[in-house]
Design a protein around this motif. Structure first.
Motif, PDB file in Angstrom:
ATOM      1  N   GLY A  27       0.826  -1.199   0.000  1.00 22.19           N
ATOM      2  CA  GLY A  27       0.000   0.000   0.000  1.00 22.19           C
ATOM      3  C   GLY A  27       0.861   1.250   0.000  1.00 22.19           C
ATOM      4  N   HIS A  31      -1.263   4.818   3.909  1.00 17.99           N
ATOM      5  CA  HIS A  31      -2.076   3.706   4.393  1.00 17.99           C
ATOM      6  C   HIS A  31      -1.217   2.647   5.085  1.00 17.99           C
ATOM      7  CE1 HIS A  31      -5.156   5.411   1.727  1.00 17.99           C
ATOM      8  NE2 HIS A  31      -6.013   4.784   2.529  1.00 17.99           N
ATOM      9  N   ARG A  39      -0.144  -2.064  -6.145  1.00 21.03           N
ATOM     10  CA  ARG A  39      -1.360  -2.100  -5.344  1.00 21.03           C
ATOM     11  C   ARG A  39      -2.244  -3.247  -5.849  1.00 21.03           C
ATOM     12  NH1 ARG A  39       1.896   1.094  -3.937  1.00 21.03           N
ATOM     13  NH2 ARG A  39       1.626   3.327  -3.622  1.00 21.03           N
TER      14      ARG A  39
END
Length: 138
Positions: A27, A31, A39
């Motif tokens: 991520g 995050h 991702r």
């Protein structure tokens, strides 16, 4: 088909395919990730792109077209709120070869989109998928 996803740390995961290959997913830093891999949603686009490009090259070869390169450039839009599914996907093919038939290229892309590419057909249930192409000579 099988896959295994192993949490490494923070927002980093190791994906292992049933065929014995591995890929790192991570991520963004905001995050908890360290930006060490693609991702998960990017993996979906990569999978779809690989699926459709594979089909197009295969169909062109079976049609005895002298294809030397195929690039699928993909742009996608996602919903603004959760679940942030893909709402629109555009695939631009750049097909290179010697004396390629425009009719064969267009048909290969259509067959992939409508019949052969499982990933595209599945994603088309939630996203509008469009295609275009350009042909380059060698």
């Amino acid at each position: 088909m099988k896959a295994r996803i192993k949490w490494v740390q923070d927002a980093t995961f190791l994906g292992e395919s049933g065929s014995g290959h591995a890929v790192v997913m991570d991520g963004p830093p905001d995050h908890g990730g360290r930006n060490l891999g693609v991702r998960p949603m990017e993996m979906l686009l990569l999978g779809m792109g690989g699926c459709t490009a594979f089909d197009v090259v295969s169909i062109l070869r079976k049609s005895r077209q002298s294809v030397s390169d195929c690039v699928a450039e993909i742009e996608a839009e996602r919903a603004a709120s959760d679940p942030k599914i893909f709402t629109a996907i555009h695939v631009h093919f750049i097909v290179t070869g010697r004396q390629l038939s425009e009719k064969h290229v267009a048909r290969a892309i259509q067959l992939s989109a409508e019949k052969y590419c499982s990933a595209s057909i599945m994603l088309a249930r939630s996203a509008e998928i469009t295609h275009d192409y350009e042909i380059r000579g060698t």
